[in-house]
Design a protein around this motif. Sequence first.
Motif, short mmCIF file in Angstrom:
data_model
loop_
_atom_site.label_atom_id
_atom_site.label_comp_id
_atom_site.label_asym_id
_atom_site.label_seq_id
_atom_site.Cartn_x
_atom_site.Cartn_y
_atom_site.Cartn_z
N ILE A 96 55.27 32.97 43.91
CA ILE A 96 54.92 33.78 42.74
C ILE A 96 53.56 34.45 42.94
O ILE A 96 53.38 35.63 42.60
CB ILE A 96 54.93 32.92 41.46
CG1 ILE A 96 56.34 32.37 41.20
CG2 ILE A 96 54.43 33.73 40.27
CD1 ILE A 96 57.42 33.42 41.08
N GLU A 97 52.61 33.74 43.52
CA GLU A 97 51.30 34.34 43.79
C GLU A 97 51.42 35.54 44.72
O GLU A 97 50.79 36.59 44.50
CB GLU A 97 50.36 33.30 44.39
CG GLU A 97 49.00 33.83 44.79
CD GLU A 97 48.21 34.43 43.64
OE1 GLU A 97 47.35 35.30 43.90
OE2 GLU A 97 48.45 34.04 42.47
N ARG A 100 53.28 38.51 42.85
CA ARG A 100 52.53 39.16 41.78
C ARG A 100 51.52 40.17 42.32
O ARG A 100 51.03 41.02 41.58
CB ARG A 100 51.82 38.12 40.90
CG ARG A 100 50.74 37.34 41.57
CD ARG A 100 50.14 36.27 40.64
NE ARG A 100 49.35 36.89 39.60
CZ ARG A 100 48.07 37.22 39.74
NH1 ARG A 100 47.44 37.01 40.89
NH2 ARG A 100 47.41 37.76 38.74
N GLN A 101 51.22 40.08 43.60
CA GLN A 101 50.28 41.00 44.22
C GLN A 101 50.95 42.30 44.68
O GLN A 101 50.25 43.24 45.08
CB GLN A 101 49.59 40.32 45.40
CG GLN A 101 48.73 39.13 45.00
CD GLN A 101 48.10 38.44 46.18
OE1 GLN A 101 47.93 39.01 47.25
NE2 GLN A 101 47.75 37.17 46.00
N LEU A 107 58.07 40.71 37.80
CA LEU A 107 58.50 39.32 37.69
C LEU A 107 59.00 39.03 36.28
O LEU A 107 58.37 39.41 35.29
CB LEU A 107 57.34 38.38 38.01
CG LEU A 107 56.86 38.35 39.46
CD1 LEU A 107 55.63 37.47 39.58
CD2 LEU A 107 57.96 37.86 40.39
N TYR A 127 51.91 27.18 37.01
CA TYR A 127 52.15 28.62 36.97
C TYR A 127 51.39 29.24 35.80
O TYR A 127 51.08 28.56 34.81
CB TYR A 127 53.64 28.93 36.80
CG TYR A 127 54.52 28.45 37.92
CD1 TYR A 127 54.77 29.24 39.03
CD2 TYR A 127 55.11 27.18 37.86
CE1 TYR A 127 55.60 28.79 40.06
CE2 TYR A 127 55.93 26.72 38.89
CZ TYR A 127 56.16 27.54 39.98
OH TYR A 127 56.98 27.09 40.99
N ASP A 131 52.39 35.78 34.23
CA ASP A 131 52.85 36.50 35.41
C ASP A 131 54.28 37.00 35.24
O ASP A 131 54.69 37.95 35.91
CB ASP A 131 52.78 35.60 36.65
CG ASP A 131 51.35 35.36 37.12
OD1 ASP A 131 50.47 36.18 36.78
OD2 ASP A 131 51.13 34.36 37.83
#
Length: 223
Positions: A96-97, A100-101, A107, A127, A131
């Motif tokens: 997820i990190e 998200r970039q 998402l 989490y 996000d």
Amino acid sequence: MKLLLFDIDGTLVWTGGAGREATRLAMLEVFGTSGTLDTHTFGGKTDWLTLVETLGKSEHEIAGHMPNYDMVMGRHILHIIGDYPVAPCPGGLELIERLRQRDDVVLGLVTGNVQRGAGVKLAAAGYDPADFVVGAYGNERMQRDHLPELAVARAEELTGHRFAPRDVWVIGDTAADASCARVINATMVGVKTGYGPSPQEIAACNPDYLLNDLTEFWEVVRL
């Protein structure tokens, strides 16, 4: 642009029994009984469907209770979740990190959890619920197959972008996740980190991509 819609339980998060206990407490408060919850199998089901099956009531009988049930469930799981061994599924936080970039990824969530409970579970596992900018939840539709189209509509309204079916991705651990992806012809990513027979069931659904866990995402998936 791609829209990635994640399931929560068994895909991003293991809650160690917190969900079942919060469900029991919420059912007792709202309905005065937990029905057949002790023998109920949750895998892939919405909270709405769980109430129908455990209480022996119709979809319409439960419908009017869902707004209140959403609030009550959220309150109970927030109160108890710290007492349970909640953990992120392997690779989830890192995936997820990284996603998200990316400016070509939106998402979102497609989950059987009621909305107020979903964020609590995500936060407890590390989490940031923020996000996931869109979602469709188990207090909004009884059948999981009806959730992805709701999430897609919300993503299109938010972004002003129309997502082609191939650009919508459903990531989940149960046969129900695969089924709801097929309803909208989305790309399906199956993850074998679910409970009980879920790993065998998701493999039998022949998803577009099949992962042992989310640590394999970038090795296997072409996004």
